[in-house]
Scaffold this motif. Structure first.
Motif, mmCIF file in Angstrom:
data_model
loop_
_atom_site.group_PDB
_atom_site.id
_atom_site.type_symbol
_atom_site.label_atom_id
_atom_site.label_comp_id
_atom_site.label_asym_id
_atom_site.label_seq_id
_atom_site.Cartn_x
_atom_site.Cartn_y
_atom_site.Cartn_z
ATOM 1 N N UNK A 53 0.864 -1.065 0.029
ATOM 2 C CA UNK A 53 -0.121 -0.038 -0.088
ATOM 3 C C UNK A 53 0.914 1.372 0.041
ATOM 4 N N UNK A 54 0.138 2.377 -0.364
ATOM 5 C CA UNK A 54 1.020 3.917 -0.409
ATOM 6 C C UNK A 54 1.324 3.986 1.015
ATOM 7 N N UNK A 55 0.599 3.897 2.018
ATOM 8 C CA UNK A 55 0.873 4.032 3.335
ATOM 9 C C UNK A 55 2.064 3.301 4.001
ATOM 10 N N UNK A 56 2.173 1.987 3.617
ATOM 11 C CA UNK A 56 3.402 1.203 4.021
ATOM 12 C C UNK A 56 4.778 1.735 3.249
ATOM 13 N N UNK A 57 4.477 2.314 1.996
ATOM 14 C CA UNK A 57 5.807 2.477 1.330
ATOM 15 C C UNK A 57 6.226 4.131 2.196
ATOM 16 N N UNK A 58 5.189 4.929 2.308
ATOM 17 C CA UNK A 58 5.487 6.383 3.140
ATOM 18 C C UNK A 58 6.055 6.050 4.368
ATOM 19 N N UNK A 59 5.386 5.046 5.191
ATOM 20 C CA UNK A 59 6.153 4.869 6.343
ATOM 21 C C UNK A 59 7.454 4.338 6.564
ATOM 22 N N UNK A 60 7.904 3.794 5.539
ATOM 23 C CA UNK A 60 9.327 3.325 5.478
ATOM 24 C C UNK A 60 10.346 4.369 5.015
ATOM 25 N N UNK A 61 10.827 4.927 5.951
ATOM 26 C CA UNK A 61 11.861 6.139 6.106
ATOM 27 C C UNK A 61 13.086 5.710 5.088
ATOM 28 N N UNK A 62 13.219 4.213 4.928
ATOM 29 C CA UNK A 62 14.565 3.962 4.309
ATOM 30 C C UNK A 62 14.215 3.321 2.887
ATOM 31 N N UNK A 63 13.078 3.691 2.242
ATOM 32 C CA UNK A 63 12.706 3.082 1.024
ATOM 33 C C UNK A 63 13.765 3.509 0.062
ATOM 34 N N UNK A 64 14.147 4.725 -0.090
ATOM 35 C CA UNK A 64 14.932 5.122 -1.257
ATOM 36 C C UNK A 64 16.214 4.161 -1.086
ATOM 37 N N UNK A 65 16.959 4.272 0.088
ATOM 38 C CA UNK A 65 18.191 3.206 0.224
ATOM 39 C C UNK A 65 17.991 2.002 -0.025
ATOM 40 N N UNK A 66 16.980 1.246 0.146
ATOM 41 C CA UNK A 66 16.401 0.066 -0.252
ATOM 42 C C UNK A 66 16.295 -0.330 -1.647
ATOM 43 N N UNK A 67 15.700 0.617 -2.300
ATOM 44 C CA UNK A 67 15.652 0.597 -3.887
ATOM 45 C C UNK A 67 17.187 0.865 -4.311
ATOM 46 N N UNK A 68 17.953 1.582 -3.699
ATOM 47 C CA UNK A 68 19.480 1.817 -4.359
ATOM 48 C C UNK A 68 20.076 0.508 -4.172
ATOM 49 N N UNK A 69 19.976 -0.300 -2.746
ATOM 50 C CA UNK A 69 20.414 -1.504 -2.765
ATOM 51 C C UNK A 69 19.881 -2.704 -3.758
ATOM 52 N N UNK A 70 18.697 -2.665 -3.949
ATOM 53 C CA UNK A 70 18.006 -3.500 -4.934
ATOM 54 C C UNK A 70 18.587 -3.394 -6.276
ATOM 55 N N UNK A 71 18.528 -2.125 -6.681
ATOM 56 C CA UNK A 71 19.332 -1.959 -7.966
ATOM 57 C C UNK A 71 20.711 -2.134 -8.329
#
Length: 169
Positions: A31-49
């Motif tokens: 959900x949108x809310x789950x992603x917004x709550x994740x303060x490390x989302x961008x860092x996690x995407x960087x790691x994944x990529x």
């Protein structure tokens, strides 16, 4: 232009992911809310990529990310012959212009390059007729239906399980 996303694309991916979750919440388990709550989302995407064996392709128009798709090969020994497609999305103003086709084509080509992949699986919400038609064009076939797979604002959505056999073509 369609290419593999790099860690430097994480912020654009994050923005497009949020758009996708708002525009088509029924198409994603997250959900949108789950992603917004994740303060490390961008860092996690960087790691994944940056990971090997994790392939997120992006479609760009004038350097702006307008579409995405992820191909994730299975890593367990007994499942290494399969891969999954997740998080496919094209921004609404660019739909029906061949971008989804190009993204799906890129993911399938990558799966073929990996040699060991003989099938690609995905799920699609049963009311998403456009996506299902696209998947059918590539030869994906439905092999199951999960009733009430997702619940959004007290409304249930069914999901179809689809597969593409790469070794039967």
């Amino acid at each position: 232009m369609i290419r593999l996303l790099q860690p430097s694309d994480a912020e654009q991916y994050y923005a497009l992911r949020l758009e996708a979750l708002q525009e088509n919440p029924e198409a994603f388990a997250t959900s949108y809310e789950e992603v917004i709550r994740n303060k490390d989302a961008i860092k996690q995407y960087e790691k994944s990529f940056a990971q090997k064996n994790f392939y997120t392709f992006g479609a760009f128009e004038d350097e702006k990310l307008i579409g995405m798709i992820t191909l994730l090969p299975e890593s367990k020994e007994k499942l290494k012959h399969k891969a999954n497609i997740f998080a496919m999305y094209v921004t609404p103003s660019f739909r029906e212009k061949g971008i989804g086709y190009g993204l799906l084509d890129a993911a399938i080509k990558k799966a073929r390059e990996l040699d060991r992949i003989i099938s690609i699986n995905l799920t699609v919400v049963s009311i998403n007729h456009g996506a299902k038609a696209l998947y059918n064009k590539f030869g994906f076939q439905t092999f199951g239906l999960e009733e009430r797979a997702l619940k959004i604002n007290n409304v249930y959505f069914d999901e179809e399980y689809m597969t593409l056999s790469l070794d039967k073509e």
